[in-house]
Scaffold this active site. Structure first.
Site, short mmCIF file in Angstrom:
data_model
loop_
_atom_site.label_atom_id
_atom_site.label_comp_id
_atom_site.label_asym_id
_atom_site.label_seq_id
_atom_site.Cartn_x
_atom_site.Cartn_y
_atom_site.Cartn_z
NE ARG A 1 -28.02 -0.95 -5.12
CZ ARG A 1 -28.62 -1.10 -3.91
NH1 ARG A 1 -29.93 -0.58 -4.22
NH2 ARG A 1 -28.30 -1.41 -3.09
CB ALA B 1 -40.19 -4.20 -7.21
CG ASN C 1 -34.14 -8.39 1.95
OD1 ASN C 1 -34.64 -7.80 0.96
ND2 ASN C 1 -34.79 -8.02 3.16
CE LYS C 2 -30.17 -3.09 1.85
NZ LYS C 2 -30.93 -2.01 1.37
CG ASP D 1 -32.52 -6.71 -2.41
OD1 ASP D 1 -32.61 -6.64 -1.36
OD2 ASP D 1 -32.46 -5.56 -3.16
CE LYS E 1 -38.71 -7.76 -5.70
NZ LYS E 1 -39.51 -7.35 -4.72
CB CYS F 1 -34.97 -3.05 4.51
SG CYS F 1 -34.01 -1.73 3.24
N GLY G 1 -34.98 -0.15 -3.96
CA GLY G 1 -36.11 -1.04 -3.89
C GLY G 1 -36.05 -2.04 -5.03
P1 RI2 Z 1 -39.09 -4.19 -2.73
C1 RI2 Z 1 -34.20 -3.27 -1.12
O1 RI2 Z 1 -33.01 -3.15 -1.30
C2 RI2 Z 1 -34.47 -4.10 0.21
O2 RI2 Z 1 -33.38 -4.95 0.43
C3 RI2 Z 1 -35.68 -4.54 0.20
O3 RI2 Z 1 -36.12 -5.51 1.21
C4 RI2 Z 1 -35.77 -4.87 -1.09
O4 RI2 Z 1 -35.07 -4.06 -1.90
C5 RI2 Z 1 -37.23 -5.42 -1.78
O5 RI2 Z 1 -37.82 -4.33 -1.84
P2 RI2 Z 1 -32.20 -1.55 -1.45
O6 RI2 Z 1 -32.59 -0.99 -2.79
O7 RI2 Z 1 -38.90 -4.76 -3.87
O8 RI2 Z 1 -32.82 -0.71 -0.50
O9 RI2 Z 1 -39.93 -5.26 -2.04
O10 RI2 Z 1 -30.80 -1.63 -1.46
O11 RI2 Z 1 -39.68 -2.91 -2.62
#
Ligand code: RI2
Length: 309
Positions: free
Chosen positions: A59, A19, A204-205, A194, A230, A125, A17
């Site tokens: 990442r 954040a 994003n995802k 992201d 972001k 996601c 995620g």
């Molecule tokens: P928050 C995630 O990436 C998803 O793509 C999701 O939409 C984005 O981060 C933002 O997430 P991953 O870590 O910061 O699952 O809103 O590859 O939680």
């Protein structure tokens, strides 16, 4: 927790995620600074620099990670003693974490205004920012239902379904390929981010761009929830966002394909600004074309041409 451990958690997706991984990186640098008990300023600088490299390489796509690391190390070059540097990095990291948690709450309140009573909301996601808006709308007493996409290959949609169910929001899970078929019933799409580029594009995802395309065709508003950390200052200097590609083992088991058949596993995609109705940030709900101004306001001109953000 030291920086190396934080980087390993992020690379292995034990912490995910955009954040959450940014907060984890800040926490890792804080731990690195506080773990140092010596008095050698240069030795501590070297440790932090090493930690910074490990974290930003963990990442490659989510700029939140690079921005969090830059925030934690802000003014580090001005410290005149190891103790000063230790306190500075620790304070910066704590400030970032606090600010990011507050941003999430504000985004929830503002994002909830884009969701109306009776809406069927689609999300993709597992974004805490998107969920903050959806849950806030529910807590305002709006009668909403959610369609959560499975989000192969990691199936973060199951986490979304659990999070919403726990918050008392009615939710149904669909497979990713059901998006077009269900879109005619959807009132609003709410997703996270992201990275937001200076031209307003959303990274994003994987699959987000297809969801946006289907929403655009069906005239369904497409809302992005994203904290200002972001937004990518480096895209202002023309840099392209590096899309992470992960291993085949996330998609197929060994022996399922003939030898020589390659599996491609890009985990993010880019949604052009024209498919986005608005971006909900902690400083307001903006059109995607305002991304450049947000970057100037938040990061300042000097960030644009730095090599590592
Ligand atoms: P928050 C995630 O990436 C998803 O793509 C999701 O939409 C984005 O981060 C933002 O997430 P991953 O870590 O910061 O699952 O809103 O590859 O939680």
């Amino acid at each position: 927790m030291r920086a190396k451990e934080a980087a390993e958690d992020i690379a292995s997706m034990r912490v995910r995620g955009a954040a959450e991984l940014a907060r984890h990186a800040a926490e890792g640098l804080r731990g690195e600074a506080l773990a140092y008990e010596g008095h050698d300023l240069n030795a501590l600088r070297a440790l932090l620099d090493d930690g910074r490299h490990q974290l930003i390489q963990a990442r490659p796509t989510a700029v939140s990670l690079t921005n969090a690391v830059a925030y934690a190390l802000k003014d580090a070059d001005k410290a005149t003693s190891a103790q000063e540097l230790r306190l500075l990095v620790s304070g910066n990291a704590e400030a970032f974490i606090k600010r990011s948690r507050e941003a999430l709450k504000t985004i929830g309140q503002l994002g909830a205004n884009r969701i109306r009573d009776g809406d069927l909301v689609m999300t993709h996601c597992n974004s805490k920012a998107a969920l903050s808006a959806i849950i806030a709308a529910h807590e305002q007493g709006k009668d909403i239902h959610v369609l959560a996409t499975e989000s192969r290959p990691w199936r973060q949609g199951l986490l979304t379904a659990k999070d919403l169910h726990q918050a008392g929001v009615p939710v149904e899970l669909i497979i990713d390929s059901a998006v077009r078929s269900m879109m005619n019933k959807v009132d609003v799409v709410v997703v996270g981010a992201d990275t937001i580029a200076s031209n307003g594009a959303l990274i994003n995802k994987i699959g987000t761009a297809q969801v946006a395309l289907a929403a655009h065709e069906a005239r369904v508003p497409f809302v992005v929830c994203a904290e200002t950390f972001k937004f990518s200052p480096r895209t202002v200097s023309g840099e392209l966002v590096n899309i992470e590609e992960r291993g085949a083992a996330e998609i197929v088991k060994e022996g399922e394909l003939p030898p020589g058949v390659r599996v491609r596993n890009p985990v993010f995609d880019a949604t052009p600004a024209e498919y986005i109705d608005c971006i909900v940030t902690e400083i307001g709900v903006i059109p995607p074309c305002a991304a450049y101004e947000v970057i100037i306001r938040e990061f300042g001109q000097e960030k644009f041409f730095s090599s590592e953000g």
